[in-house]
Design a protein around this motif. Structure first.
Motif, short mmCIF file in Angstrom:
data_model
loop_
_atom_site.label_atom_id
_atom_site.label_comp_id
_atom_site.label_asym_id
_atom_site.label_seq_id
_atom_site.Cartn_x
_atom_site.Cartn_y
_atom_site.Cartn_z
N LEU A 37 63.34 -24.68 29.14
CA LEU A 37 64.21 -23.74 29.84
C LEU A 37 63.44 -22.49 30.26
CD1 LEU A 37 67.09 -23.04 30.73
CD2 LEU A 37 67.48 -22.06 28.46
N SER A 38 62.48 -22.10 29.43
CA SER A 38 61.66 -20.92 29.73
C SER A 38 60.92 -21.10 31.04
CB SER A 38 60.66 -20.68 28.59
OG SER A 38 59.74 -19.68 28.93
N ALA A 39 60.29 -22.24 31.22
CA ALA A 39 59.54 -22.48 32.46
C ALA A 39 60.46 -22.44 33.67
CB ALA A 39 58.83 -23.82 32.38
N SER A 40 61.62 -23.06 33.56
CA SER A 40 62.55 -23.08 34.70
C SER A 40 63.07 -21.69 35.02
CB SER A 40 63.72 -24.02 34.39
OG SER A 40 63.27 -25.35 34.21
N LEU A 41 63.43 -20.92 33.99
CA LEU A 41 63.92 -19.56 34.23
C LEU A 41 62.83 -18.69 34.84
CD1 LEU A 41 66.00 -18.86 30.98
CD2 LEU A 41 66.87 -19.34 33.27
N GLY A 42 61.60 -18.84 34.35
CA GLY A 42 60.50 -18.06 34.89
C GLY A 42 60.24 -18.38 36.35
N ASP A 43 60.36 -19.65 36.71
CA ASP A 43 60.12 -20.05 38.09
C ASP A 43 61.27 -19.64 39.01
OD1 ASP A 43 57.66 -21.18 37.52
OD2 ASP A 43 58.52 -23.14 37.08
N LEU A 44 62.50 -19.68 38.50
CA LEU A 44 63.66 -19.41 39.33
C LEU A 44 63.96 -17.92 39.48
CD1 LEU A 44 66.15 -22.19 38.14
CD2 LEU A 44 65.29 -21.89 40.46
N TYR A 45 63.91 -17.18 38.37
CA TYR A 45 64.38 -15.80 38.36
C TYR A 45 63.29 -14.76 38.13
CZ TYR A 45 68.76 -18.33 37.86
OH TYR A 45 69.79 -19.18 38.04
N GLY A 46 62.06 -15.23 37.93
CA GLY A 46 60.97 -14.28 37.73
C GLY A 46 60.56 -14.23 36.27
N ARG A 47 59.27 -14.12 36.06
CA ARG A 47 58.75 -14.14 34.70
C ARG A 47 59.08 -12.84 33.95
NH1 ARG A 47 54.75 -16.32 38.19
NH2 ARG A 47 54.75 -18.58 38.00
N ARG A 48 59.08 -11.74 34.66
CA ARG A 48 59.35 -10.46 34.01
C ARG A 48 60.77 -10.43 33.43
NH1 ARG A 48 61.32 -5.39 35.55
NH2 ARG A 48 60.25 -3.59 34.64
N ARG A 49 61.75 -10.86 34.21
CA ARG A 49 63.14 -10.89 33.71
C ARG A 49 63.27 -11.84 32.52
NH1 ARG A 49 66.80 -11.32 39.25
NH2 ARG A 49 66.17 -9.31 40.17
N THR A 50 62.63 -12.99 32.62
CA THR A 50 62.71 -13.97 31.53
C THR A 50 62.07 -13.42 30.26
OG1 THR A 50 62.59 -15.74 33.17
CG2 THR A 50 62.20 -16.35 30.88
N MET A 51 60.95 -12.71 30.41
CA MET A 51 60.30 -12.13 29.24
C MET A 51 61.18 -11.05 28.60
SD MET A 51 56.38 -11.90 30.66
CE MET A 51 55.74 -11.08 29.20
N MET A 52 61.89 -10.26 29.41
CA MET A 52 62.78 -9.25 28.83
C MET A 52 63.89 -9.90 28.00
SD MET A 52 61.77 -6.22 29.35
CE MET A 52 63.27 -5.51 28.70
N LEU A 53 64.45 -10.99 28.50
CA LEU A 53 65.46 -11.72 27.71
C LEU A 53 64.86 -12.22 26.41
CD1 LEU A 53 68.22 -13.05 27.37
CD2 LEU A 53 67.39 -14.98 28.74
N ALA A 364 55.25 -23.70 34.46
CA ALA A 364 55.44 -25.04 33.91
C ALA A 364 54.20 -25.50 33.13
CB ALA A 364 55.75 -26.02 35.03
N GLY A 365 53.01 -25.18 33.65
CA GLY A 365 51.79 -25.58 32.96
C GLY A 365 51.62 -24.88 31.64
N SER A 366 51.80 -23.56 31.63
CA SER A 366 51.64 -22.82 30.38
C SER A 366 52.75 -23.15 29.39
CB SER A 366 51.61 -21.31 30.65
OG SER A 366 52.78 -20.90 31.32
N ALA A 367 53.97 -23.43 29.90
CA ALA A 367 55.05 -23.84 29.01
C ALA A 367 54.75 -25.19 28.36
CB ALA A 367 56.38 -23.90 29.76
N SER A 368 54.10 -26.08 29.12
CA SER A 368 53.72 -27.38 28.55
C SER A 368 52.74 -27.18 27.40
CB SER A 368 53.09 -28.26 29.63
OG SER A 368 54.01 -28.53 30.66
N LEU A 369 51.76 -26.29 27.59
CA LEU A 369 50.82 -26.00 26.52
C LEU A 369 51.53 -25.38 25.33
CD1 LEU A 369 47.96 -25.78 25.37
CD2 LEU A 369 47.71 -23.61 26.60
N SER A 370 52.44 -24.44 25.59
CA SER A 370 53.18 -23.82 24.50
C SER A 370 54.04 -24.84 23.76
CB SER A 370 54.07 -22.69 25.04
OG SER A 370 53.28 -21.65 25.57
N ALA A 371 54.64 -25.78 24.50
CA ALA A 371 55.43 -26.82 23.86
C ALA A 371 54.56 -27.67 22.94
CB ALA A 371 56.11 -27.70 24.91
N VAL A 372 53.37 -28.04 23.43
CA VAL A 372 52.45 -28.81 22.60
C VAL A 372 52.09 -28.02 21.34
CG1 VAL A 372 50.06 -29.64 22.48
CG2 VAL A 372 51.49 -30.23 24.43
N ARG A 373 51.87 -26.72 21.50
CA ARG A 373 51.52 -25.89 20.35
C ARG A 373 52.66 -25.82 19.33
NH1 ARG A 373 48.38 -20.94 23.55
NH2 ARG A 373 46.34 -21.98 23.65
#
Length: 460
Positions: A37-53, A364-373
């Motif tokens: 969900l993080s990757a999708s929110l970051g792509d749709l609404y912006g990474r800064r807003r998603t990080m604040m949430l 999406a790429g960094s979220a995939s790495l984070s998911a693996v981690r």
């Protein structure tokens, strides 16, 4: 900070080693659950807003953890913390991948991880001091304060990113992945408490495998799978993820066992154990920069494999010298070496991910790495904690069974106050040997990562 406080939390809340595993695992599970969900929110609404949430979710979970009176409520709070971190980390890494070009990206990631390492250095000794002189909930109040400062910094300094792309949320895939991860982790953790013959353990693992199979089928038929197939257009991306599986299946479990080894087996105070961990993290302040510079000059392939070799070497060294009466002078060199290798590897691994995908797929790429981690962290603590208990039982069986002592009740680094000194000495020695066994096992896992990464060398 939390991992240093685990033995004290266990004593004061009446938690077993399995409960301590769950305190660590729930954070990783919460993190892994929300990463898609993080990757999708970051792509749709912006990474800064998603990080604040993410900041506010993390703050709520941290305050709840500080106020909790039971292990069960603490587990829930840790899951909420994991939800918040899931929205923070991958979008921060993706932001770096977009803002900096290929000539500076490696150094940028290295500086980012190196500065973060300053917090890692300060955290363990601070946690040890707070646990000894205040109380363990104080570590969460300190973390809550830092979280507020971080959120304020986001508002003041971090610009909004202009990269947007259409994204869909794969709810069936996310639900089945979460359920599979939970049941598999539950089975692995509870195997150490209930034994391998427990029906609950086998039912849990079976449900996890069935749900995992369902997840694979859903993803193959999904129009918008959790991991976009376009990411794998560059075969290096898949190889880096597989290397990440090997690395992260060991790292968190290693740190979980190190804290129990230092405080319970070697009888160090929380503050002393925190200082030891801080020394481990010192090389993280400069090794990511060195790795980033090497990656900028050589490409990420060779430095990535080198990091895995360094980690395997350091843990093999540590496993060979670790016993129940090891001195600080004996264990510090391999631990410091491991810290250097860890900073090198995670820096170059992050660079490799953002370099393997186009900017529009950075989240999406960094979220995939984070998911693996995070999936690796969940399995790591579950497997290593349980294997440590089995290894301790095996190591102590030849001595305890002739004395009429039931080894099925033996747990790694766990000593009851009513336990006879002779029995405690045997279990302590067995725990030290089991710890060495697990460090060797971790070295082997990293060695497998080297083999997985060999195709990268041929392509480079």
């Amino acid at each position: 900070m939390v991992i240093v406080a685990l033995p004290t939390i266990g004593r004061e809340l009446g938690g077993s080693i399995s409960d301590l595993q769950w305190i660590t695992v729930m954070f990783a599970l919460g993190n892994a659950t929300l990463l898609p969900l993080s990757a999708s929110l970051g792509d749709l609404y912006g990474r800064r807003r998603t990080m604040m949430l993410g900041y506010w979710l993390y703050l709520v979970g941290t305050i709840a953890a500080a106020l909790t009176p039971t292990v069960g409520l603490l587990l829930g709070a840790r899951a909420v913390q994991g939800f918040g971190m899931a929205l923070l980390f991958p979008n921060a890494l993706a932001q770096i991948g977009v803002v900096f070009d290929e000539r500076e990206r490696g150094k940028a990631v290295g500086i980012w991880i190196g500065l973060s390492s300053g917090a890692l250095i300060a955290g363990p000794p601070a946690a040890g001091w707070l646990v000894e002189n205040v109380a363990w909930p104080a570590i969460f109040w300190v973390t809550a304060s830092v979280t507020v400062i971080g959120a304020a910094g986001m508002v003041r300094f971090v610009p909004d990113d202009g990269v947007r792309r259409q994204a869909s949320i794969d709810y069936p895939g996310m639900v089945t992945a979460t359920v599979a991860l939970f049941f598999l982790t539950f089975g692995f953790v509870e195997a150490g408490r209930r034994g391998l013959t427990s029906p609950i353990v086998w039912v849990s693992v079976a449900l996890g495998l069935v749900t995992a199979a369902a997840f694979v089928l859903i993803e193959r038929r999904s129009d918008h799978p959790m991991v976009d197939p376009a990411l794998f257009a560059n075969s290096s991306f898949g190889t880096v993820l597989r290397i990440g599986v090997c690395a992260n299946t060991a790292v968190t479990g290693v740190f979980f066992l190190i804290v129990l080894y230092l405080q319970s087996v070697l009888s160090m105070s929380p503050w002393a154990a925190g200082v030891i961990l801080a020394i481990v993290f010192v090389p993280l302040t400069f090794s990511p920069y060195l790795a980033g510079t090497a990656g900028d000059r050589l490409g990420f392939e060779r430095p990535l494999i080198m990091g895995m070799v360094l980690m395997a070497t350091s843990l093999a060294w540590f496993g060979l010298v670790a016993t129940s009466d090891s001195s600080i002078a004996t264990i510090l060199p391999p631990l410091a070496f491991f810290g250097l290798a860890l900073g090198w590897h995670f820096s170059i691994e992050s660079t490799a991910i953002v370099s393997s995908v186009p900017p529009t797929f950075a989240s999406a790429g960094s979220a995939s790495l984070s998911a693996v981690r995070q999936v690796g962290a969940s399995f790591s603590v579950a497997l290593f904690g349980t294997f440590a208990t089995f290894a301790t039982q095996f190591r102590s069986r030849a001595t305890l069974e002739p004395l009429g002592y039931d080894t099925d009740g033996v747990r790694f680094a766990s000593f009851e106050s009513s336990m006879p000194e002779e029995i405690e000495a045997v279990i302590r020695a067995a725990s030290g040997e089991a710890f060495g066994d697990l460090m060797i096992l971790a070295a082997i896992v990293f060695g497998l990562g080297v083999l997985v990464g060999l195709p990268l060398l041929r392509r480079s």
